[in-house]
Design a protein around this motif. Structure first.
Motif, PDB file in Angstrom:
ATOM      1  N   PRO A 142       2.894 -14.709  17.567  1.00 10.47           N
ATOM      2  CA  PRO A 142       3.417 -13.731  16.692  1.00 10.47           C
ATOM      3  C   PRO A 142       3.721 -14.556  15.286  1.00 10.47           C
ATOM      4  N   LYS A 143       3.849 -15.855  15.496  1.00  7.32           N
ATOM      5  CA  LYS A 143       4.137 -16.642  14.185  1.00  7.32           C
ATOM      6  C   LYS A 143       2.953 -16.935  13.521  1.00  7.32           C
ATOM      7  N   ARG A 144       3.044 -16.506  12.140  1.00  8.66           N
ATOM      8  CA  ARG A 144       1.663 -16.620  11.093  1.00  8.66           C
ATOM      9  C   ARG A 144       2.477 -17.607  10.039  1.00  8.66           C
ATOM     10  N   ASP A 145       1.625 -18.851  10.128  1.00 14.48           N
ATOM     11  CA  ASP A 145       2.288 -19.731   9.118  1.00 14.48           C
ATOM     12  C   ASP A 145       1.279 -19.742   7.814  1.00 14.48           C
ATOM     13  N   LEU A 146       0.378 -18.875   7.682  1.00 12.72           N
ATOM     14  CA  LEU A 146      -0.609 -18.843   6.442  1.00 12.72           C
ATOM     15  C   LEU A 146      -0.437 -17.532   5.731  1.00 12.72           C
ATOM     16  N   ASP A 147      -0.083 -17.518   4.731  1.00 12.86           N
ATOM     17  CA  ASP A 147      -0.208 -16.261   3.861  1.00 12.86           C
ATOM     18  C   ASP A 147      -1.481 -15.597   3.833  1.00 12.86           C
ATOM     19  N   ILE A 148      -2.338 -16.348   3.335  1.00 16.24           N
ATOM     20  CA  ILE A 148      -3.685 -16.016   3.135  1.00 16.24           C
ATOM     21  C   ILE A 148      -4.891 -17.067   3.271  1.00 16.24           C
ATOM     22  N   THR A 149      -5.975 -16.510   3.724  1.00 19.92           N
ATOM     23  CA  THR A 149      -7.014 -17.464   3.912  1.00 19.92           C
ATOM     24  C   THR A 149      -8.260 -16.740   3.180  1.00 19.92           C
ATOM     25  N   PHE A 150      -9.196 -17.619   2.703  1.00 22.88           N
ATOM     26  CA  PHE A 150     -10.154 -17.007   2.230  1.00 22.88           C
ATOM     27  C   PHE A 150     -11.370 -18.168   2.629  1.00 22.88           C
ATOM     28  N   HIS A 151     -12.495 -17.659   3.530  1.00 25.93           N
ATOM     29  CA  HIS A 151     -13.294 -18.508   4.123  1.00 25.93           C
ATOM     30  C   HIS A 151     -14.770 -18.020   3.997  1.00 25.93           C
ATOM     31  N   TRP A 176       2.649 -17.934  -7.081  1.00 26.34           N
ATOM     32  CA  TRP A 176       3.680 -16.931  -6.174  1.00 26.34           C
ATOM     33  C   TRP A 176       4.207 -17.888  -4.884  1.00 26.34           C
ATOM     34  N   ASP A 177       4.068 -19.128  -5.160  1.00 24.69           N
ATOM     35  CA  ASP A 177       4.434 -19.959  -3.798  1.00 24.69           C
ATOM     36  C   ASP A 177       4.018 -19.619  -2.536  1.00 24.69           C
ATOM     37  N   ARG A 178       2.691 -19.009  -2.242  1.00 19.02           N
ATOM     38  CA  ARG A 178       2.238 -18.650  -1.041  1.00 19.02           C
ATOM     39  C   ARG A 178       1.287 -19.646  -0.404  1.00 19.02           C
ATOM     40  N   SER A 179       1.278 -19.798   0.771  1.00 16.96           N
ATOM     41  CA  SER A 179       0.459 -20.669   1.744  1.00 16.96           C
ATOM     42  C   SER A 179      -0.973 -20.151   1.464  1.00 16.96           C
ATOM     43  N   TYR A 180      -2.110 -20.850   1.393  1.00 17.38           N
ATOM     44  CA  TYR A 180      -3.297 -20.476   1.331  1.00 17.38           C
ATOM     45  C   TYR A 180      -4.157 -21.606   1.690  1.00 17.38           C
ATOM     46  N   ARG A 181      -5.382 -21.098   2.133  1.00 15.67           N
ATOM     47  CA  ARG A 181      -6.269 -21.921   2.892  1.00 15.67           C
ATOM     48  C   ARG A 181      -7.772 -21.421   2.641  1.00 15.67           C
ATOM     49  N   ASP A 251      -7.207  -6.088  -9.611  1.00 21.28           N
ATOM     50  CA  ASP A 251      -6.690  -5.382  -8.531  1.00 21.28           C
ATOM     51  C   ASP A 251      -6.359  -6.032  -7.024  1.00 21.28           C
ATOM     52  N   LEU A 252      -7.314  -7.041  -7.007  1.00 23.83           N
ATOM     53  CA  LEU A 252      -6.689  -7.987  -5.986  1.00 23.83           C
ATOM     54  C   LEU A 252      -5.423  -8.401  -6.280  1.00 23.83           C
ATOM     55  N   ASP A 253      -4.947  -8.961  -7.264  1.00 20.76           N
ATOM     56  CA  ASP A 253      -3.716  -9.080  -7.855  1.00 20.76           C
ATOM     57  C   ASP A 253      -2.541  -8.333  -7.457  1.00 20.76           C
ATOM     58  N   GLN A 254      -2.905  -6.995  -7.670  1.00 18.75           N
ATOM     59  CA  GLN A 254      -1.836  -6.153  -7.356  1.00 18.75           C
ATOM     60  C   GLN A 254      -1.731  -5.644  -6.053  1.00 18.75           C
ATOM     61  N   LYS A 255      -3.061  -5.662  -5.434  1.00 16.07           N
ATOM     62  CA  LYS A 255      -2.907  -5.270  -3.974  1.00 16.07           C
ATOM     63  C   LYS A 255      -2.011  -6.343  -2.940  1.00 16.07           C
ATOM     64  N   LEU A 256      -2.416  -7.606  -3.448  1.00 16.20           N
ATOM     65  CA  LEU A 256      -1.573  -8.800  -2.747  1.00 16.20           C
ATOM     66  C   LEU A 256      -0.260  -8.686  -2.985  1.00 16.20           C
ATOM     67  N   CYS A 257       0.306  -8.384  -3.993  1.00 13.38           N
ATOM     68  CA  CYS A 257       1.967  -8.155  -4.503  1.00 13.38           C
ATOM     69  C   CYS A 257       2.450  -7.146  -3.561  1.00 13.38           C
ATOM     70  N   GLU A 258       1.766  -6.080  -3.611  1.00 13.09           N
ATOM     71  CA  GLU A 258       2.208  -4.725  -2.904  1.00 13.09           C
ATOM     72  C   GLU A 258       2.320  -5.101  -1.458  1.00 13.09           C
ATOM     73  N   LEU A 259       1.333  -5.773  -0.859  1.00 11.91           N
ATOM     74  CA  LEU A 259       1.300  -5.877   0.539  1.00 11.91           C
ATOM     75  C   LEU A 259       2.208  -6.990   0.852  1.00 11.91           C
ATOM     76  N   PHE A 260       2.664  -7.907   0.149  1.00 17.98           N
ATOM     77  CA  PHE A 260       3.717  -8.939   0.584  1.00 17.98           C
ATOM     78  C   PHE A 260       5.107  -8.512   0.077  1.00 17.98           C
ATOM     79  N   ASP A 261       5.458  -7.723  -0.956  1.00 18.05           N
ATOM     80  CA  ASP A 261       6.457  -7.093  -1.432  1.00 18.05           C
ATOM     81  C   ASP A 261       7.037  -6.065  -0.356  1.00 18.05           C
ATOM     82  N   THR A 262       6.148  -5.317   0.106  1.00 21.04           N
ATOM     83  CA  THR A 262       6.660  -4.143   1.063  1.00 21.04           C
ATOM     84  C   THR A 262       6.515  -4.598   2.376  1.00 21.04           C
TER      85      THR A 262
END
Length: 299
Positions: A142-151, A176-181, A251-262
Protein backbone atom coordinates in the motif's frame (compact mmCIF):
# COMPACT_ATOMS: atom_id res chain seq x y z
CA UNK A 1 -10.31 -29.71 -21.75
CA UNK A 2 -7.23 -30.83 -23.64
CA UNK A 3 -4.78 -27.94 -24.08
CA UNK A 4 -3.84 -26.94 -27.61
CA UNK A 5 -0.14 -27.32 -28.35
CA UNK A 6 1.21 -24.07 -29.81
CA UNK A 7 4.39 -23.31 -31.74
CA UNK A 8 4.98 -19.73 -30.56
CA UNK A 9 7.11 -17.78 -33.03
CA UNK A 10 8.71 -14.82 -31.26
CA UNK A 11 11.24 -12.08 -31.84
CA UNK A 12 14.84 -13.22 -31.50
CA UNK A 13 15.65 -11.15 -28.41
CA UNK A 14 15.80 -11.76 -24.67
CA UNK A 15 12.48 -10.29 -23.47
CA UNK A 16 10.00 -12.41 -25.49
CA UNK A 17 11.86 -15.62 -24.61
CA UNK A 18 11.11 -15.24 -20.92
CA UNK A 19 8.55 -17.72 -19.66
CA UNK A 20 7.82 -16.33 -16.21
CA UNK A 21 8.98 -12.74 -16.66
CA UNK A 22 7.56 -11.62 -19.97
CA UNK A 23 6.99 -7.91 -20.47
CA UNK A 24 3.70 -8.75 -22.25
CA UNK A 25 0.89 -10.77 -20.80
CA UNK A 26 0.34 -13.03 -23.78
CA UNK A 27 1.95 -16.45 -23.16
CA UNK A 28 3.44 -15.25 -19.87
CA UNK A 29 2.46 -18.04 -17.45
CA UNK A 30 0.81 -21.48 -17.56
CA UNK A 31 -2.91 -21.68 -18.41
CA UNK A 32 -5.14 -24.72 -18.92
CA UNK A 33 -6.05 -23.78 -22.49
CA UNK A 34 -2.57 -24.06 -24.04
CA UNK A 35 0.93 -25.42 -23.85
CA UNK A 36 3.64 -23.80 -25.98
CA UNK A 37 7.26 -23.85 -27.05
CA UNK A 38 9.22 -20.87 -28.35
CA UNK A 39 10.65 -20.66 -31.87
CA UNK A 40 12.66 -17.91 -33.52
CA UNK A 41 14.28 -17.78 -36.92
CA UNK A 42 17.69 -16.07 -37.20
CA UNK A 43 17.47 -15.32 -40.92
CA UNK A 44 16.08 -11.87 -41.83
CA UNK A 45 13.41 -13.35 -44.12
CA UNK A 46 12.33 -16.96 -43.58
CA UNK A 47 10.22 -19.56 -45.38
CA UNK A 48 8.68 -22.36 -43.33
CA UNK A 49 6.43 -25.22 -44.37
CA UNK A 50 3.73 -25.75 -41.78
CA UNK A 51 4.17 -29.52 -42.13
CA UNK A 52 7.38 -29.14 -40.08
CA UNK A 53 5.28 -28.19 -37.07
CA UNK A 54 2.41 -30.59 -37.81
CA UNK A 55 4.81 -33.53 -37.74
CA UNK A 56 5.97 -32.43 -34.29
CA UNK A 57 2.43 -32.57 -32.99
CA UNK A 58 1.58 -28.87 -32.85
CA UNK A 59 -2.02 -27.78 -33.30
CA UNK A 60 -1.23 -24.29 -34.57
CA UNK A 61 1.51 -21.73 -35.16
CA UNK A 62 1.08 -18.46 -33.29
CA UNK A 63 3.27 -15.77 -34.85
CA UNK A 64 3.83 -12.92 -32.43
CA UNK A 65 4.58 -9.44 -33.77
CA UNK A 66 8.16 -8.35 -33.22
CA UNK A 67 10.34 -8.25 -36.32
CA UNK A 68 10.06 -11.87 -37.54
CA UNK A 69 9.14 -11.48 -41.18
CA UNK A 70 8.65 -14.44 -43.52
CA UNK A 71 6.41 -16.84 -45.39
CA UNK A 72 4.46 -19.85 -44.20
CA UNK A 73 3.81 -22.45 -46.90
CA UNK A 74 0.95 -24.92 -46.34
CA UNK A 75 2.01 -28.56 -46.51
CA UNK A 76 0.05 -31.77 -46.91
CA UNK A 77 -0.56 -31.71 -43.15
CA UNK A 78 -1.29 -28.01 -42.80
CA UNK A 79 -1.90 -26.52 -39.38
CA UNK A 80 -3.26 -22.97 -39.09
CA UNK A 81 -1.08 -19.90 -38.66
CA UNK A 82 -2.36 -17.17 -36.35
CA UNK A 83 -0.69 -13.76 -36.54
CA UNK A 84 -0.90 -11.19 -33.72
CA UNK A 85 -0.16 -7.62 -34.80
CA UNK A 86 0.79 -5.31 -31.94
CA UNK A 87 2.88 -2.35 -33.14
CA UNK A 88 1.17 -1.54 -36.45
CA UNK A 89 0.02 1.87 -35.15
CA UNK A 90 3.45 3.40 -34.55
CA UNK A 91 3.92 4.74 -38.08
CA UNK A 92 3.30 3.82 -41.73
CA UNK A 93 6.46 1.71 -42.02
CA UNK A 94 5.44 -0.41 -39.02
CA UNK A 95 2.00 -0.89 -40.54
CA UNK A 96 3.21 -1.94 -44.01
CA UNK A 97 5.45 -4.80 -42.86
CA UNK A 98 2.78 -6.13 -40.49
CA UNK A 99 0.11 -5.97 -43.17
CA UNK A 100 2.38 -8.03 -45.44
CA UNK A 101 3.00 -10.61 -42.69
CA UNK A 102 -0.75 -10.92 -42.12
CA UNK A 103 -1.20 -12.26 -45.66
CA UNK A 104 0.48 -15.56 -44.68
CA UNK A 105 -1.87 -16.22 -41.73
CA UNK A 106 -5.15 -18.10 -41.46
CA UNK A 107 -6.33 -15.70 -38.77
CA UNK A 108 -5.14 -12.18 -37.92
CA UNK A 109 -5.47 -10.82 -34.38
CA UNK A 110 -5.12 -7.14 -33.53
CA UNK A 111 -4.16 -5.69 -30.17
CA UNK A 112 -5.47 -2.15 -30.73
CA UNK A 113 -5.29 -1.28 -34.44
CA UNK A 114 -8.46 -0.87 -36.50
CA UNK A 115 -9.66 -4.09 -38.20
CA UNK A 116 -10.46 -2.30 -41.47
CA UNK A 117 -6.76 -1.54 -41.94
CA UNK A 118 -6.10 -5.30 -42.26
CA UNK A 119 -9.32 -6.41 -43.96
CA UNK A 120 -7.81 -6.56 -47.47
CA UNK A 121 -4.92 -8.80 -46.33
CA UNK A 122 -7.21 -11.79 -46.84
CA UNK A 123 -7.60 -13.78 -43.57
CA UNK A 124 -10.35 -13.13 -41.00
CA UNK A 125 -9.46 -10.35 -38.55
CA UNK A 126 -10.40 -10.41 -34.86
CA UNK A 127 -9.61 -8.31 -31.80
CA UNK A 128 -7.31 -9.73 -29.11
CA UNK A 129 -6.83 -6.87 -26.67
CA UNK A 130 -3.59 -6.52 -24.77
CA UNK A 131 -3.35 -8.40 -21.49
CA UNK A 132 -0.96 -7.91 -18.61
CA UNK A 133 1.48 -10.29 -17.02
CA UNK A 134 -0.10 -9.82 -13.62
CA UNK A 135 2.66 -11.84 -11.97
CA UNK A 136 5.11 -9.07 -12.88
CA UNK A 137 2.89 -5.97 -12.96
CA UNK A 138 1.10 -5.90 -9.62
CA UNK A 139 0.85 -3.78 -6.48
CA UNK A 140 3.72 -4.50 -4.10
CA UNK A 141 2.46 -2.75 -0.97
CA UNK A 142 0.00 0.00 0.00
CA UNK A 143 2.92 2.37 0.57
CA UNK A 144 3.79 4.45 -2.49
CA UNK A 145 7.07 6.33 -2.18
CA UNK A 146 7.10 7.86 -5.66
CA UNK A 147 4.71 10.64 -6.63
CA UNK A 148 5.27 10.47 -10.40
CA UNK A 149 7.07 8.24 -12.88
CA UNK A 150 7.54 8.73 -16.61
CA UNK A 151 9.30 5.88 -18.34
CA UNK A 152 8.40 6.51 -21.98
CA UNK A 153 11.30 6.09 -24.40
CA UNK A 154 12.45 9.19 -26.28
CA UNK A 155 13.44 7.26 -29.40
CA UNK A 156 11.35 6.49 -32.47
CA UNK A 157 7.94 7.95 -33.34
CA UNK A 158 6.68 10.50 -30.82
CA UNK A 159 10.13 10.89 -29.28
CA UNK A 160 10.29 14.68 -29.39
CA UNK A 161 6.96 15.10 -27.62
CA UNK A 162 8.11 12.69 -24.93
CA UNK A 163 11.33 14.66 -24.42
CA UNK A 164 9.28 17.81 -23.89
CA UNK A 165 7.09 16.10 -21.28
CA UNK A 166 10.15 14.67 -19.54
CA UNK A 167 11.67 18.17 -19.25
CA UNK A 168 8.37 19.56 -17.98
CA UNK A 169 7.93 16.88 -15.33
CA UNK A 170 11.49 17.33 -14.07
CA UNK A 171 10.84 21.05 -13.57
CA UNK A 172 7.33 20.56 -12.19
CA UNK A 173 8.41 18.00 -9.60
CA UNK A 174 11.16 20.30 -8.38
CA UNK A 175 8.84 23.29 -8.07
CA UNK A 176 6.19 21.34 -6.15
CA UNK A 177 8.61 19.21 -4.12
CA UNK A 178 7.28 15.96 -5.59
CA UNK A 179 9.33 12.79 -5.97
CA UNK A 180 9.84 11.90 -9.60
CA UNK A 181 11.60 9.15 -11.55
CA UNK A 182 12.26 8.79 -15.25
CA UNK A 183 14.58 6.95 -17.64
CA UNK A 184 14.93 3.50 -19.14
CA UNK A 185 14.76 0.59 -16.68
CA UNK A 186 14.92 -3.19 -16.90
CA UNK A 187 11.64 -5.04 -16.57
CA UNK A 188 11.85 -5.81 -12.85
CA UNK A 189 12.86 -2.26 -11.92
CA UNK A 190 10.29 -0.81 -14.33
CA UNK A 191 7.46 -2.77 -12.76
CA UNK A 192 8.69 -1.93 -9.25
CA UNK A 193 8.81 1.79 -10.07
CA UNK A 194 5.20 1.79 -11.27
CA UNK A 195 4.12 -0.25 -8.25
CA UNK A 196 5.70 2.42 -6.02
CA UNK A 197 4.11 5.33 -7.92
CA UNK A 198 1.02 7.31 -7.18
CA UNK A 199 0.82 8.56 -10.79
CA UNK A 200 2.29 7.12 -13.99
CA UNK A 201 2.41 9.62 -16.86
CA UNK A 202 2.23 8.33 -20.43
CA UNK A 203 2.43 9.82 -23.90
CA UNK A 204 1.50 7.65 -26.93
CA UNK A 205 3.76 7.45 -29.98
CA UNK A 206 1.01 8.32 -32.47
CA UNK A 207 -2.67 9.25 -32.64
CA UNK A 208 -3.56 5.58 -33.28
CA UNK A 209 -1.31 4.15 -30.58
CA UNK A 210 -2.58 2.75 -27.26
CA UNK A 211 0.57 1.79 -25.34
CA UNK A 212 0.76 -1.33 -23.18
CA UNK A 213 1.90 0.91 -20.36
CA UNK A 214 -1.71 1.98 -19.81
CA UNK A 215 -2.72 -1.49 -18.61
CA UNK A 216 0.60 -2.35 -16.98
CA UNK A 217 0.48 0.77 -14.80
CA UNK A 218 -3.13 0.05 -13.84
CA UNK A 219 -2.17 -3.51 -12.92
CA UNK A 220 0.47 -2.02 -10.59
CA UNK A 221 -2.22 0.02 -8.85
CA UNK A 222 -1.07 3.43 -10.11
CA UNK A 223 -3.19 6.29 -11.42
CA UNK A 224 -2.63 6.68 -15.17
CA UNK A 225 -2.37 10.20 -16.61
CA UNK A 226 -1.96 9.97 -20.36
CA UNK A 227 -1.93 11.93 -23.58
CA UNK A 228 -4.77 11.20 -26.04
CA UNK A 229 -5.24 7.49 -26.75
CA UNK A 230 -7.77 5.89 -29.12
CA UNK A 231 -10.93 4.20 -27.90
CA UNK A 232 -10.36 0.51 -28.60
CA UNK A 233 -13.28 -1.90 -28.65
CA UNK A 234 -12.80 -4.43 -25.88
CA UNK A 235 -10.48 -2.25 -23.78
CA UNK A 236 -13.34 -0.81 -21.75
CA UNK A 237 -11.25 1.96 -20.19
CA UNK A 238 -12.49 5.54 -20.22
CA UNK A 239 -11.19 9.01 -19.45
CA UNK A 240 -12.61 10.27 -16.18
CA UNK A 241 -13.28 6.77 -14.88
CA UNK A 242 -10.16 4.61 -15.24
CA UNK A 243 -7.56 7.21 -16.24
CA UNK A 244 -7.03 10.94 -16.72
CA UNK A 245 -6.26 12.39 -20.13
CA UNK A 246 -4.24 15.54 -20.86
CA UNK A 247 -3.62 17.31 -24.16
CA UNK A 248 -0.39 19.28 -23.50
CA UNK A 249 1.95 20.33 -20.70
CA UNK A 250 -0.31 23.22 -19.65
CA UNK A 251 -3.18 20.79 -19.22
CA UNK A 252 -0.85 18.28 -17.53
CA UNK A 253 0.15 20.92 -14.98
CA UNK A 254 -3.48 21.51 -14.07
CA UNK A 255 -4.41 17.82 -13.94
CA UNK A 256 -1.47 16.88 -11.71
CA UNK A 257 -2.22 19.68 -9.26
CA UNK A 258 -5.87 18.65 -9.05
CA UNK A 259 -5.11 14.98 -8.53
CA UNK A 260 -2.62 15.60 -5.73
CA UNK A 261 -4.58 18.41 -4.05
CA UNK A 262 -7.83 16.44 -3.93
CA UNK A 263 -6.35 12.97 -3.50
CA UNK A 264 -8.46 11.83 -6.47
CA UNK A 265 -5.53 9.91 -7.91
CA UNK A 266 -6.47 7.07 -5.54
CA UNK A 267 -9.94 6.73 -7.08
CA UNK A 268 -8.54 6.37 -10.59
CA UNK A 269 -5.87 3.96 -9.39
CA UNK A 270 -8.43 1.71 -7.70
CA UNK A 271 -10.84 1.77 -10.65
CA UNK A 272 -8.11 1.04 -13.20
CA UNK A 273 -6.64 -1.81 -11.18
CA UNK A 274 -10.02 -3.47 -10.62
CA UNK A 275 -10.86 -3.24 -14.33
CA UNK A 276 -7.58 -4.75 -15.51
CA UNK A 277 -7.74 -7.60 -13.01
CA UNK A 278 -11.25 -8.47 -14.16
CA UNK A 279 -10.81 -8.09 -17.91
CA UNK A 280 -7.16 -7.93 -19.00
CA UNK A 281 -5.01 -10.64 -17.43
CA UNK A 282 -3.44 -13.47 -19.42
CA UNK A 283 -5.71 -15.96 -17.64
CA UNK A 284 -8.76 -14.09 -18.93
CA UNK A 285 -7.35 -13.57 -22.39
CA UNK A 286 -6.27 -17.20 -22.82
CA UNK A 287 -9.84 -18.39 -22.32
CA UNK A 288 -11.07 -15.84 -24.87
CA UNK A 289 -8.38 -16.85 -27.34
CA UNK A 290 -9.28 -20.54 -27.03
CA UNK A 291 -12.92 -19.75 -27.80
CA UNK A 292 -11.91 -17.55 -30.73
CA UNK A 293 -9.76 -20.30 -32.25
CA UNK A 294 -12.70 -22.68 -31.98
CA UNK A 295 -15.03 -20.22 -33.71
CA UNK A 296 -12.66 -19.23 -36.52
CA UNK A 297 -10.54 -22.34 -37.09
CA UNK A 298 -12.50 -25.19 -35.52
CA UNK A 299 -9.75 -25.94 -32.98
Amino acid sequence: MKPLRVALVIKNSAAPKQRDARNMGYWSYPVPEFTWEHFWFPEPSFTRNTVEFARQGYDLIFHEDGGNWGRYVPGERHIPVVYLSIDSTLDEAHYRVRFQQAKYADLVLLDHDYPERFASAGPPVRRLNYCVNDRVFRPVSPKRDLDITFHCSSGGPGGEARKEIRRFLHTWAGEWDRSYRSGVLGLEAYAAAMAASKIVVNWPRSALNRPHRIFDAMACGACVVTGPIPIVDGDGVFDGRHFVRFKDTVDLDQKLCELFDTGEWTRYAEAGHAHVMEHHTWAVRAAQLRQMLHEELGL
